[in-house]
Design a protein around this motif. Structure first.
Motif, PDB file in Angstrom:
ATOM      1  N   CYS A  77     -24.156   0.042  29.960  1.00 19.67           N
ATOM      2  CA  CYS A  77     -22.945  -0.622  30.178  1.00 19.67           C
ATOM      3  C   CYS A  77     -23.006  -1.624  31.122  1.00 19.67           C
ATOM      4  CB  CYS A  77     -22.091   0.576  30.404  1.00 19.67           C
ATOM      5  SG  CYS A  77     -20.233   0.065  30.761  1.00 19.67           S
ATOM      6  N   GLY A  78     -22.376  -2.681  30.832  1.00 19.28           N
ATOM      7  CA  GLY A  78     -22.259  -3.745  31.477  1.00 19.28           C
ATOM      8  C   GLY A  78     -21.288  -3.728  32.788  1.00 19.28           C
ATOM      9  N   GLU A 132     -10.406  -7.595  21.239  1.00 25.02           N
ATOM     10  CA  GLU A 132     -11.356  -7.084  20.169  1.00 25.02           C
ATOM     11  C   GLU A 132     -12.445  -6.342  20.563  1.00 25.02           C
ATOM     12  OE1 GLU A 132     -13.279  -8.536  15.682  1.00 25.02           O
ATOM     13  OE2 GLU A 132     -12.925  -9.856  17.403  1.00 25.02           O
ATOM     14  N   VAL A 133     -12.645  -5.170  20.523  1.00 24.20           N
ATOM     15  CA  VAL A 133     -13.844  -4.251  20.780  1.00 24.20           C
ATOM     16  C   VAL A 133     -14.385  -3.695  19.554  1.00 24.20           C
ATOM     17  CG1 VAL A 133     -14.678  -2.498  22.476  1.00 24.20           C
ATOM     18  CG2 VAL A 133     -12.559  -3.585  23.174  1.00 24.20           C
ATOM     19  N   ARG A 189     -20.899  -7.288  17.427  1.00 24.67           N
ATOM     20  CA  ARG A 189     -20.365  -8.153  18.477  1.00 24.67           C
ATOM     21  C   ARG A 189     -20.459  -9.582  17.698  1.00 24.67           C
ATOM     22  NH1 ARG A 189     -25.523  -6.977  19.537  1.00 24.67           N
ATOM     23  NH2 ARG A 189     -27.006  -8.485  20.596  1.00 24.67           N
ATOM     24  N   LYS A 190     -19.689 -10.484  18.337  1.00 18.94           N
ATOM     25  CA  LYS A 190     -19.754 -11.887  18.398  1.00 18.94           C
ATOM     26  C   LYS A 190     -20.647 -12.479  19.280  1.00 18.94           C
ATOM     27  CE  LYS A 190     -15.424 -13.093  15.950  1.00 18.94           C
ATOM     28  NZ  LYS A 190     -14.167 -13.923  16.386  1.00 18.94           N
ATOM     29  N   ASN A 227     -15.579  -8.762  22.463  1.00 18.42           N
ATOM     30  CA  ASN A 227     -15.767  -9.921  22.007  1.00 18.42           C
ATOM     31  C   ASN A 227     -15.049 -11.166  22.918  1.00 18.42           C
ATOM     32  OD1 ASN A 227     -17.593  -9.625  19.854  1.00 18.42           O
ATOM     33  ND2 ASN A 227     -16.084  -9.158  18.516  1.00 18.42           N
ATOM     34  N   PRO A 228     -13.876 -10.928  23.133  1.00 19.04           N
ATOM     35  CA  PRO A 228     -13.153 -11.822  24.268  1.00 19.04           C
ATOM     36  C   PRO A 228     -13.905 -12.084  25.413  1.00 19.04           C
ATOM     37  CG  PRO A 228     -11.609 -10.761  23.072  1.00 19.04           C
ATOM     38  CD  PRO A 228     -12.679  -9.977  22.898  1.00 19.04           C
ATOM     39  N   CYS A 229     -14.239 -10.797  26.045  1.00 22.27           N
ATOM     40  CA  CYS A 229     -14.658 -10.988  27.367  1.00 22.27           C
ATOM     41  C   CYS A 229     -16.217 -11.048  27.327  1.00 22.27           C
ATOM     42  CB  CYS A 229     -14.368  -9.516  28.072  1.00 22.27           C
ATOM     43  SG  CYS A 229     -12.729  -9.193  28.259  1.00 22.27           S
ATOM     44  N   HIS A 230     -16.930 -10.881  26.079  1.00 25.73           N
ATOM     45  CA  HIS A 230     -18.404 -10.769  26.155  1.00 25.73           C
ATOM     46  C   HIS A 230     -18.947  -9.898  27.156  1.00 25.73           C
ATOM     47  CE1 HIS A 230     -18.543 -14.215  23.201  1.00 25.73           C
ATOM     48  NE2 HIS A 230     -17.815 -14.922  23.753  1.00 25.73           N
TER      49      HIS A 230
END
Length: 586
Positions: free
Chosen positions: A25-26, A63-64, A70-71, A39-42
């Motif tokens: 986990c980040g 969007e999770v 993932r993008k 995706n928005p937070c990368h």
């Protein structure tokens, strides 16, 4: 431990873009497995952090998605016309990349697309293509190369047979010519004998006639020398008595004539036979389609059902983009985990360098322990579930059956057995051995009969120095981890050297080695003498092509490896009795 940043493929090594460590986990302070991605937070996150992220008022509309969906983050590039703005869109009408200010100024009524979405799609497509290359195109091309090598051998063998046939036919023709010549000479000899007999007869005729003439001369001389008229034969002789017989007539013999045969090189060629190009039209090489491309085992009747099940699993397996830590367990009564042998029903054997060989379940419960001479890859569980291990000190290979009976499998006489593997293809036993600076791999059948020795390459050079771990790949290749050669040495099932893998630049010190259902070769490399330095687990394809590093640690020294039935990787370590299980296939 976070994944290292994705790398652009190296045009020389052709590495795939893929993570090197297991994914965590980040979120700050969280070390749980990463399963999701915002995706928005990368940002990568575990299930708990995902829930918190979606509850937050600031991010609840983000969007999770599952991590693999993932993008990919768009590389930051500033607009040339508006240096404070990032390029993040593409104008489909103008086919140019633009920022938000560019859109307002020049592209308001144009069709615009999100550049990050396009980049992510193309990035994923690129990953897929790289995966296809490593999983299908490269292996298939290598297989065709192997077919070509086999064709070389077949052509050479066929041409050698033709040469032998030509020489044999020529010798046969020579013998036939010699026979005919001998018969003709014999006929000439008989003709000569007949003519000689005829000439000898004529010679005797004239010899007799000459004798007659000489006698007649003497008789006539007697008449001439007589002094008595009344008794002189000359006076009293009849007219016929003074007449000389004519010279005998004879025939001049005619010698035989040799009529030389008329023949040409073409005539000889017809007798000998000719080598001609085949009438058969050559076929195109068969290239297996991608959807069915897989290396299949050649099972015995006993294994067919099991292998069909494995084949079904194999068609759905592929390399994961991340390596996930599944669990850890400890092996009682061992100081380090030098080697792991997978048994049936979730049972495994693990050993250290002190000779402790322990049987345990996947929860770390000890089921059995025996004392051995120790070593590295010196034990293996056979297809029947028996444990077979080497006794280096006494130069013996022993078997422990399921009912715990220890029997002697074979004696290795002067050779010290140091590593062992049981083939899941045909049940053969492969043993790495050393003696007086020499090394070899010997193959035994299930009854202990020696059937093959692998020691040298086609140039007579020794293949091995210290084959302390050994395994077999799904195509029958024998893969050996050789510590002194700093190499993984791979030969095919006939014992011919295929390749030696020596690492990616830094010193390569291979220990445990295993293969998986897809034909990958996994080998761990730890620092020399297990001192400070990097410890890694390499993933290679079955042709020796480096794919990527599964694990990289400076504080852990990896030693024993095996891939369990659930296709997870079990890794044993030095100076701890911990075995860590990782998932790297999906």
């Amino acid at each position: 431990m976070a994944l290292s940043k994705p790398r652009v493929p190296d045009p020389v090594q052709n590495e795939p873009v893929i993570g090197q460590h297991y994914l965590v986990c980040g979120s700050e302070g969280c070390e749980k497995n990463c399963l999701f991605y915002c995706n928005p937070c990368h940002r990568q996150m575990c299930e708990q952090c995902r829930d918190e992220h979606q509850k937050s008022p600031d991010t609840k509309k983000h969007e999770v998605v599952p991590y693999r969906q993932r993008k990919r983050q768009l590389p930051v590039e500033k607009c040339k016309d508006h240096p404070t703005k990032d390029i993040d869109m593409i104008c489909e009408d103008c086919q140019v990349q633009v920022c938000s200010k560019c859109v307002i100024q020049d592209h308001q009524k144009h069709t615009l697309n999100d550049l990050e979405t396009i980049f992510s799609e193309k990035f994923t497509l690129c990953l897929d293509e790289i995966y296809k290359i490593h999983q299908y195109f490269l292996p298939t091309s290598h297989d065709i190369q192997e077919d070509i090598k086999d064709n070389f051998k077949e052509i050479k063998a066929t041409i050698d047979k033709i040469r032998t046939s030509i020489k044999a036919k020529a010798e046969s023709l020579k013998r036939l010519v010699d026979t005919v010549a001998s018969d003709e000479i014999e006929r000439v000899n008989k003709m000569e004998e007949s003519l000689e007999e005829r000439l000898k007869s004529q010679d005797k005729t004239y010899q007799d006639y000459i004798s007659y003439l000489e006698e007649l001369v003497r008789e006539f001389n007697g008449y001439l020398s007589s002094t008595k008229v009344h008794s002189n034969p000359l006076i009293l002789s009849q007219p016929d008595q003074l007449k000389i017989k004519p010279i005998p007539k004879t025939i001049i013999p005619v010698p035989p004539v040799f009529n030389a045969g008329q023949y040409s090189k073409e005539d000889v060629s017809k007798l000998l036979g000719r080598v001609t190009a085949p009438d058969t039209k050559p076929e195109n090489r068969k290239i297996k389609p991608m959807e069915t491309a897989s290396t299949q085992l050649k099972p015995t009747e006993q294994q067919r059902i099991q292998n069909r099940e494995k084949s079904d699993v194999k068609r759905t397996l592929s390399l994961s983009s991340s390596v996930t830590k599944v669990r850890e367990y400890t092996v009682p009564d061992v100081s380090s985990v030098y080697h792991i042998s997978l048994g049936k029903a979730g049972r495994l054997w693990a050993s250290d360098s002190k000779g402790n060989l322990v049987k345990t379940d996947l929860q770390g419960n000890q089921l059995q322990k025996i004392q051995t001479n120790g070593g590295y890859g010196y034990h293996i569980v056979t297809h029947d579930g028996d444990l077979i291990y080497t006794d280096r000190k006494n130069k013996v290979i022993n078997t422990i059956t399921l009912n715990n009976t220890i029997t002697e499998f074979n004696k290795t006489v002067d050779w010290e057995p140091i590593s062992i593997h049981s083939s899941h293809i045909n049940g053969d036993i492969l043993v790495g051995m050393i003696k007086d600076g020499e090394a070899k791999v010997t193959r035994y059948n299930k009854k202990g009969k020696e059937i093959q020795n692998i020691q040298s390459d086609n140039k007579g050079q020794g293949l091995y120095s210290d084959p302390h771990y050994i395994t077999e790949n799904i195509n029958g290749d024998v893969c050996t981890s050789d510590y002194k050669k700093h190499a993984v040495v791979v030969v095919n099932k006939s014992g011919q050297h295929r390749f030696s893998y020596t690492g990616q630049g830094s010193q390569f010190n291979p220990f445990g080695i295993c293969t998986d259902l897809l034909g990958h070769i996994l080998v761990c490399s730890s620092p020399l003498f297990l001192m400070s330095g990097d410890s890694t687990v390499y993933l290679l394809d079955q042709h020796g092509q480096f794919l990527f590093l599964i694990l990289t640690e400076q504080l852990r020294f990896y030693l024993g490896l095996c891939v369990a039935d659930e296709n997870n990787l079990h890794v044993g370590q030095y100076n701890t009795n911990t075995v860590t299980v990782y998932k790297y296939l999906q």
